[in-house]
Design a protein around this motif. Structure first.
Motif, PDB file in Angstrom:
ATOM      1  N   VAL A  56       0.651  -1.296  -0.096  1.00 57.85           N
ATOM      2  CA  VAL A  56       0.044   0.120   0.052  1.00 57.85           C
ATOM      3  C   VAL A  56       0.820   1.249  -0.032  1.00 57.85           C
ATOM      4  O   VAL A  56       0.573   2.209  -0.617  1.00 57.85           O
ATOM      5  N   GLY A  57       2.231   1.223   0.678  1.00 57.93           N
ATOM      6  CA  GLY A  57       2.889   2.291   0.654  1.00 57.93           C
ATOM      7  C   GLY A  57       3.391   2.603  -0.730  1.00 57.93           C
ATOM      8  O   GLY A  57       3.376   3.874  -0.980  1.00 57.93           O
ATOM      9  N   ALA A  58       3.720   1.536  -1.454  1.00 55.01           N
ATOM     10  CA  ALA A  58       4.186   1.771  -2.546  1.00 55.01           C
ATOM     11  C   ALA A  58       3.160   2.138  -3.624  1.00 55.01           C
ATOM     12  O   ALA A  58       3.468   2.959  -4.727  1.00 55.01           O
ATOM     13  N   TYR A  59       2.111   1.647  -3.496  1.00 52.61           N
ATOM     14  CA  TYR A  59       0.752   2.330  -4.331  1.00 52.61           C
ATOM     15  C   TYR A  59       0.518   3.930  -4.037  1.00 52.61           C
ATOM     16  O   TYR A  59       0.073   4.633  -5.046  1.00 52.61           O
ATOM     17  N   PHE A  60       0.628   4.260  -2.634  1.00 54.98           N
ATOM     18  CA  PHE A  60       0.499   5.555  -2.352  1.00 54.98           C
ATOM     19  C   PHE A  60       1.419   6.432  -2.763  1.00 54.98           C
ATOM     20  O   PHE A  60       1.143   7.562  -3.267  1.00 54.98           O
ATOM     21  N   VAL A  61       2.715   6.161  -2.918  1.00 55.12           N
ATOM     22  CA  VAL A  61       3.733   6.750  -3.450  1.00 55.12           C
ATOM     23  C   VAL A  61       3.586   7.128  -4.917  1.00 55.12           C
ATOM     24  O   VAL A  61       3.613   8.212  -5.378  1.00 55.12           O
ATOM     25  N   THR A  71      -1.472   0.471  19.805  1.00 53.55           N
ATOM     26  CA  THR A  71      -2.176   1.163  18.497  1.00 53.55           C
ATOM     27  C   THR A  71      -1.208   2.030  18.007  1.00 53.55           C
ATOM     28  O   THR A  71      -0.876   1.990  16.896  1.00 53.55           O
ATOM     29  N   ILE A  72      -0.216   2.525  18.769  1.00 57.33           N
ATOM     30  CA  ILE A  72       1.039   3.360  18.693  1.00 57.33           C
ATOM     31  C   ILE A  72       1.855   2.554  17.978  1.00 57.33           C
ATOM     32  O   ILE A  72       2.528   3.016  16.869  1.00 57.33           O
ATOM     33  N   VAL A  73       2.251   1.628  18.658  1.00 58.25           N
ATOM     34  CA  VAL A  73       3.300   0.465  17.976  1.00 58.25           C
ATOM     35  C   VAL A  73       2.593   0.139  16.480  1.00 58.25           C
ATOM     36  O   VAL A  73       3.538   0.191  15.556  1.00 58.25           O
ATOM     37  N   PHE A  74       1.552  -0.158  16.382  1.00 62.96           N
ATOM     38  CA  PHE A  74       1.003  -0.744  15.214  1.00 62.96           C
ATOM     39  C   PHE A  74       1.000   0.297  14.104  1.00 62.96           C
ATOM     40  O   PHE A  74       1.515   0.015  12.925  1.00 62.96           O
ATOM     41  N   GLY A  75       0.505   1.606  14.641  1.00 59.59           N
ATOM     42  CA  GLY A  75       0.641   2.693  13.639  1.00 59.59           C
ATOM     43  C   GLY A  75       2.209   2.979  12.915  1.00 59.59           C
ATOM     44  O   GLY A  75       2.266   3.123  11.872  1.00 59.59           O
ATOM     45  N   VAL A  76       2.865   2.929  14.010  1.00 62.46           N
ATOM     46  CA  VAL A  76       4.439   3.332  13.602  1.00 62.46           C
ATOM     47  C   VAL A  76       4.984   2.254  12.668  1.00 62.46           C
ATOM     48  O   VAL A  76       5.667   2.214  11.434  1.00 62.46           O
ATOM     49  N   GLY A  77       4.634   0.784  12.922  1.00 59.38           N
ATOM     50  CA  GLY A  77       4.847  -0.214  12.274  1.00 59.38           C
ATOM     51  C   GLY A  77       4.742  -0.213  10.764  1.00 59.38           C
ATOM     52  O   GLY A  77       5.305  -0.770   9.675  1.00 59.38           O
ATOM     53  N   ALA A  79      -0.133   5.949   4.823  1.00 64.51           N
ATOM     54  CA  ALA A  79       0.255   4.837   5.436  1.00 64.51           C
ATOM     55  C   ALA A  79      -0.154   4.682   6.843  1.00 64.51           C
ATOM     56  O   ALA A  79      -0.748   3.515   7.187  1.00 64.51           O
ATOM     57  N   LEU A  80       0.101   5.593   7.469  1.00 63.65           N
ATOM     58  CA  LEU A  80      -0.149   5.588   8.981  1.00 63.65           C
ATOM     59  C   LEU A  80      -1.837   5.560   9.104  1.00 63.65           C
ATOM     60  O   LEU A  80      -2.049   4.629  10.069  1.00 63.65           O
ATOM     61  N   ILE A  81      -2.306   6.180   8.396  1.00 64.91           N
ATOM     62  CA  ILE A  81      -4.001   6.419   8.693  1.00 64.91           C
ATOM     63  C   ILE A  81      -4.553   4.977   8.274  1.00 64.91           C
ATOM     64  O   ILE A  81      -5.226   4.503   8.994  1.00 64.91           O
ATOM     65  N   PHE A  82      -3.968   4.706   7.256  1.00 61.36           N
ATOM     66  CA  PHE A  82      -4.608   3.278   6.639  1.00 61.36           C
ATOM     67  C   PHE A  82      -4.024   2.280   7.557  1.00 61.36           C
ATOM     68  O   PHE A  82      -5.171   1.450   8.103  1.00 61.36           O
ATOM     69  N   GLY A  83      -3.042   2.338   8.204  1.00 62.77           N
ATOM     70  CA  GLY A  83      -2.729   1.161   9.283  1.00 62.77           C
ATOM     71  C   GLY A  83      -3.489   1.145  10.277  1.00 62.77           C
ATOM     72  O   GLY A  83      -3.983   0.302  10.965  1.00 62.77           O
ATOM     73  N   LEU A 128       6.193   2.375   8.876  1.00 63.65           N
ATOM     74  CA  LEU A 128       7.664   1.925   8.457  1.00 63.65           C
ATOM     75  C   LEU A 128       7.370   1.115   7.259  1.00 63.65           C
ATOM     76  O   LEU A 128       8.372   1.210   6.273  1.00 63.65           O
ATOM     77  N   ALA A 129       6.493   0.057   7.328  1.00 68.95           N
ATOM     78  CA  ALA A 129       6.201  -0.828   6.146  1.00 68.95           C
ATOM     79  C   ALA A 129       6.107   0.037   4.830  1.00 68.95           C
ATOM     80  O   ALA A 129       6.631  -0.420   3.647  1.00 68.95           O
ATOM     81  N   GLY A 130       5.020   0.886   5.117  1.00 71.98           N
ATOM     82  CA  GLY A 130       4.673   1.697   3.887  1.00 71.98           C
ATOM     83  C   GLY A 130       5.868   2.475   3.484  1.00 71.98           C
ATOM     84  O   GLY A 130       5.991   2.676   2.144  1.00 71.98           O
ATOM     85  N   PHE A 131       6.671   2.850   4.265  1.00 71.69           N
ATOM     86  CA  PHE A 131       7.841   3.875   4.125  1.00 71.69           C
ATOM     87  C   PHE A 131       8.963   3.071   3.211  1.00 71.69           C
ATOM     88  O   PHE A 131       9.466   3.311   1.957  1.00 71.69           O
ATOM     89  N   ALA A 132       9.005   1.562   3.631  1.00 70.86           N
ATOM     90  CA  ALA A 132       9.870   0.979   2.778  1.00 70.86           C
ATOM     91  C   ALA A 132       9.369   0.355   1.293  1.00 70.86           C
ATOM     92  O   ALA A 132       9.947   0.755   0.540  1.00 70.86           O
ATOM     93  N   GLY A 133       8.136   0.241   1.378  1.00 73.36           N
ATOM     94  CA  GLY A 133       7.485   0.123  -0.189  1.00 73.36           C
ATOM     95  C   GLY A 133       7.734   1.392  -0.955  1.00 73.36           C
ATOM     96  O   GLY A 133       7.848   1.371  -2.265  1.00 73.36           O
TER      97      GLY A 133
END
Length: 306
Positions: free
Chosen positions: A47-52, A193-199, A73-77, A202-207
């Motif tokens: 999703v991060g790759a598609y968003f960018v 929730t905070i950990v999940f959102g940051v994770g 990506a954060l909001i989606f997560g 980060l996954a979206g950032f990698a994409g």
């Protein structure tokens, strides 16, 4: 074979390993803090790759697209956590696996519906599209060096947050004994929730970072999800340091294995057979590494301290 080619493969391995780290960092904390198996974590990478890709096409600039893709990506997560995942925390692992696998199937079809099945391409920013000379005769793409540098900076930032801040202390405590942390008055669900959102971010950032190198397509997160789980098994569940070192090991073993295996086998086999056998053996090396680590250290290289 030359030293230059070997150095190129080492840099490629570092780049691959740091992308894996960005994906695995959030996954290991989610698994460690809440004992939640999230097979849909790779979807965040996709999703991060598609968003960018979408935001870059809309704005005409990669960095503007990236600046919009990260909060998206954060909001989606967070939406996935709110609508689906938080209802699975108290269920057993089989229910979590089945439900999150269903999320993978649904979202893979959803991106096809929104963006189509054809791969999308994201252009590398013009200022970073060239190559620089690292040594005599070695030109290496600037964008891959940017990925390496950004991955190292993110790793350092996560280390400082997890080990030097109050939030990091709570995360580490939650990974060690979540019921006790909750009994002390900490809202463990909010922490998760905070950990999940940051994770997820980060996954979206990698994409987003890998999108200019690879094609953006449905299902692109499925293979990296498997490798992300290998990372947290080797590194130790709940350990950022373990995830970082394990990701680099896997990146180097996978990349160097694909490069060296056919060459080494030529000493025993004819070139054609060596090439075919080497290509078959190379993908197995990371799983052989995982088996070896589990044999000697069943909890991983750097498990979270209890």
């Amino acid at each position: 074979m030359t030293l230059t080619l070997a150095l190129v493969q080492i840099l490629n391995g570092l780049q691959f390993g740091l992308i894996l780290f960005l994906i695995a960092a959030g996954l290991t904390l989610v698994f460690g803090v809440m004992d939640f198996i999230n097979l849909a974590h790779g979807v965040q990478y996709m999703v991060g790759a598609y968003f960018v890709a979408a935001f870059t096409a809309m704005t005409g600039g990669f960095f503007t697209g990236l600046a919009l893709a990260l909060p998206a990506a954060l909001i989606f997560g967070l939406l996935l956590e709110l609508l689906i995942f938080r209802h699975l925390y108290d269920r057993d692992h089989l229910d979590q696996v089945l439900a999150t696998f269903g999320v993978i199937i649904f979202l893979n079809q959803a991106v096809k519906f929104v963006w189509g099945a054809a791969p999308l391409n994201v252009p590398i920013p013009d200022a970073l599209s060239g190559a620089i000379e690292i040594t005599d005769g070695l030109l290496y793409p600037v964008w891959r060096l940017i990925i390496i540098a950004v991955g190292l900076l993110v790793g350092l930032a996560l280390y400082l947050v997890v080990n030097k801040t109050k939030l990091g202390m709570l995360v580490r405590a939650g990974a060690s004994n979540a019921p006790m942390v909750s009994a002390l008055g900490v809202n463990i669900r909010l922490l998760f929730t905070i950990v999940f959102g940051v994770g997820a971010m980060l996954a979206g950032f990698a994409g987003a970072m890998i999108a200019p190198i690879l094609s953006v397509e449905p299902g692109m997160g499925d293979n990296v999800l498997i490798l992300a789980f290998v990372v947290i098994v080797i590194g130790g569940i709940g350990s950022i340091r373990g995830a970082f070192i394990a990701a680099l090991l896997i990146g180097l073993v996978d990349t160097l294995g694909r490069f060296f295996a056919p060459t080494l086998l030529r000493a025993l086999l004819d070139p054609s057979a060596a090439s075919q056998t080497g290509r078959a053996i190379a993908p197995m090396l990371i799983y052989i590494l995982m088996a070896a680590v589990l044999f000697f250290r069943p909890s991983g290289l750097f498990p979270a301290k209890k």
